[in-house]
Design an enzyme around this catalytic site. Structure first.
Site, PDB file in Angstrom:
ATOM      1  N   GLY A   1      -7.966 -13.674   1.484  1.00 48.29           N
ATOM      2  CA  GLY A   1      -9.013 -14.028   2.453  1.00 48.29           C
ATOM      3  C   GLY A   1      -9.932 -15.118   1.918  1.00 48.29           C
TER       4      GLY A   1
ATOM      5  N   LYS B   1       0.329 -13.854  12.108  1.00 53.90           N
ATOM      6  CA  LYS B   1      -0.501 -14.067  13.303  1.00 53.90           C
ATOM      7  C   LYS B   1      -1.365 -15.309  13.240  1.00 53.90           C
ATOM      8  CE  LYS B   1      -0.978  -9.303  14.740  1.00 53.90           C
ATOM      9  NZ  LYS B   1      -1.939  -8.216  14.943  1.00 53.90           N
TER      10      LYS B   1
ATOM     11  N   GLY C   1      -1.354 -13.234  -0.621  1.00 55.88           N
ATOM     12  CA  GLY C   1      -0.493 -12.255  -1.292  1.00 55.88           C
ATOM     13  C   GLY C   1       0.994 -12.470  -1.037  1.00 55.88           C
TER      14      GLY C   1
HETATM   15  P1  AMP Z   1       0.589 -13.021   6.581  1.00 53.43           P
HETATM   16  O1  AMP Z   1      -0.030 -11.897   5.818  1.00 53.43           O
HETATM   17  O2  AMP Z   1      -0.127 -13.366   7.837  1.00 53.43           O
HETATM   18  O3  AMP Z   1       0.856 -14.238   5.728  1.00 53.43           O
HETATM   19  O4  AMP Z   1       1.987 -12.473   7.097  1.00 53.43           O
HETATM   20  C1  AMP Z   1       3.028 -12.122   6.246  1.00 53.43           C
HETATM   21  C2  AMP Z   1       4.006 -11.260   6.994  1.00 53.43           C
HETATM   22  O5  AMP Z   1       4.494 -11.952   8.129  1.00 53.43           O
HETATM   23  C3  AMP Z   1       5.211 -10.930   6.165  1.00 53.43           C
HETATM   24  O6  AMP Z   1       5.176  -9.573   5.801  1.00 53.43           O
HETATM   25  C4  AMP Z   1       6.397 -11.240   7.069  1.00 53.43           C
HETATM   26  O7  AMP Z   1       7.362 -10.214   7.126  1.00 53.43           O
HETATM   27  C5  AMP Z   1       5.767 -11.407   8.427  1.00 53.43           C
HETATM   28  N1  AMP Z   1       6.546 -12.338   9.262  1.00 53.43           N
HETATM   29  C6  AMP Z   1       6.975 -13.544   8.898  1.00 53.43           C
HETATM   30  N2  AMP Z   1       7.706 -14.098   9.899  1.00 53.43           N
HETATM   31  C7  AMP Z   1       7.738 -13.218  10.895  1.00 53.43           C
HETATM   32  C8  AMP Z   1       8.361 -13.209  12.174  1.00 53.43           C
HETATM   33  N3  AMP Z   1       9.094 -14.244  12.596  1.00 53.43           N
HETATM   34  N4  AMP Z   1       8.210 -12.123  12.955  1.00 53.43           N
HETATM   35  C9  AMP Z   1       7.473 -11.065  12.502  1.00 53.43           C
HETATM   36  N5  AMP Z   1       6.855 -10.999  11.306  1.00 53.43           N
HETATM   37  C10 AMP Z   1       6.991 -12.076  10.500  1.00 53.43           C
END
Ligand code: AMP
Length: 384
Positions: A360, A192, A337
């Site tokens: 974080g 996000k 992570g």
């Molecule tokens: P973050 O903790 O914000 O770095 O998000 C990591 C997570 O984002 C991972 O578990 C991925 O599976 C998910 N992710 C990565 N690319 C996508 C995507 N295109 N659509 C949905 N989830 C995603």
């Protein structure tokens, strides 16, 4: 900040706030990296014949309650094995046994079991600050939280200093924050935009190029006017994404991997202009242009995967990116992570100049914020 090496700790009683918040399953430690990251400070203290009381949190228990699944007992057992010395678990910070036992190394039960930790209580902070001679703060992963053991205790201690891990994090991350060499490339992936909004704003002011991936790329692809079907995007971030796109630093993927489900039905490689209503973008192709930018970068900051790399059908973008970063001669730092999982999966930790132990805390540090624990340590320095 006062560093550990500038204090005489010989024969002293050291209270060391560490981050041993490791993942556990049925009492077994799944990944001990966080415990290992604390070893330099522990070894240094032992070499100087100091007594040690370690303080850490684990998970998110309800304050005021002991819950076995959040007990640090497995951590104490693991630590005893790796330091080849017994580590005694102490169940309360009032205990008369603190620094009064046959064990040179003690570990206080999960600090989040005690009232006042979360609210940064002066009372708990005072108690922790006065258990020993020196309060050593080494828990970089939790330095962004203003809590009794991460803030109030530092403020109220007679002598406080940074441990060796905190010093290292501060040096490596600080180099990219303040002393980076151009061309500076940021790679920001993950789910996000909203969770990395401040980082993206800051990076947009300093980096020359920004590679976006994951759900974050989807939001930018949508903001650039393309259809994204059922892909994960954040509607509330579209206007922000448009503003950032206008600055011209974002490198949008041209080709992506789509599927009708996270499990991987109807997986296709497609141009971003051809996404259909029933499709989700779950990974991206790393283009030749992206390789050229990575190869010419002198500084690289990386946080977040390029796709849903947990499923091997959608791991290619993250895998190729990790390998490209590993082959580059840039000064590279990575944190978070999921990013560390990807590094462990596809390359080695040593292939990146520095892998932060923070999630974080890493994001906030790289946004240019002075983290509360570091601020309290800095204030301590000017006091003396
Ligand atoms: P973050 O903790 O914000 O770095 O998000 C990591 C997570 O984002 C991972 O578990 C991925 O599976 C998910 N992710 C990565 N690319 C996508 C995507 N295109 N659509 C949905 N989830 C995603």
């Amino acid at each position: 900040m006062i560093n550990l090496s500038s204090i005489d700790v010989t024969n002293k009683n050291l209270v060391i706030r560490v981050d041993m918040n490791v993942p556990l399953k049925n009492g077994n430690i799944l990944d001990a990296t966080r415990i290992e990251a604390c070893l330099p400070t522990i070894d240094y203290a032992l070499k100087n014949n100091a007594n040690i009381l370690l303080i850490s949190h684990l998970g998110r228990p309800t304050e005021g309650n002991f819950e076995e699944k959040f007990s640090l007992m497995p951590v104490a057992n693991h630590l005893s094995k790796i330091i080849k010395k017994s580590c005694e678990l102490i169940d309360t910070p009032n205990s008369d046994t603190i620094f009064n036992s046959n064990c040179q190394v003690q570990l206080l039960e999960n600090i989040r079991f005690f009232h006042g930790e979360k609210t940064n209580s002066d009372e708990l902070g005072y108690q922790l600050a006065n258990l020993g001679d020196v309060y050593v703060f080494d828990a970089f992963g939790t330095a962004h939280r203003e809590q009794a053991s991460t803030h109030s205790a530092i403020k109220q201690s007679k002598v406080a200093c940074a441990g060796l891990l905190l010093e290292k994090e501060n040096n490596f991350l600080g180099k990219v924050l303040d002393n980076y060499e151009n061309p500076y490339l940021a790679v920001i992936g993950g789910a996000k935009v909203s969770t990395k909004l401040e980082l993206i704003k800051h990076i947009n002011n300093v980096a020359e190029n920004i590679i976006v991936g994951g759900g974050i790329a989807n939001t930018f692809i949508c903001a650039a006017g393309y259809q994204v079907g059922k892909s994960l995007i954040e509607d509330s971030m579209i206007d922000f994404a448009k503003e950032i796109l206008n600055e011209g630093k974002i490198l949008l993927p041209k080709k992506v991997i789509t599927s009708d489900s996270f499990e991987g039905s109807n997986v296709k490689e497609k141009s971003i202009a051809d996404i259909e209503d029933h499709e989700m973008i779950l990974d991206l192709k790393i283009e030749n242009e992206t390789h050229t930018i990575i190869n010419s970068a002198k500084t690289i900051l990386w946080n977040g995967p390029m796709g849903v790399f947990e499923n091997e059908l959608f791991e290619d973008g993250t895998k190729t990116l990790s390998q490209a970063i590993s082959n580059s001669s840039a000064f590279s730092i990575a944190g978070g992570g999921e990013t560390l999982s990807a590094i462990n999966k596809y390359i080695n930790l040593d292939d990146v100049s520095y892998c932060s132990t923070g999630g974080g805390a890493f994001l906030e540090f790289m946004e240019g914020k002075i983290l509360p624990s570091i601020k309290a340590l800095n204030a301590k320095n000017t006091e003396e």
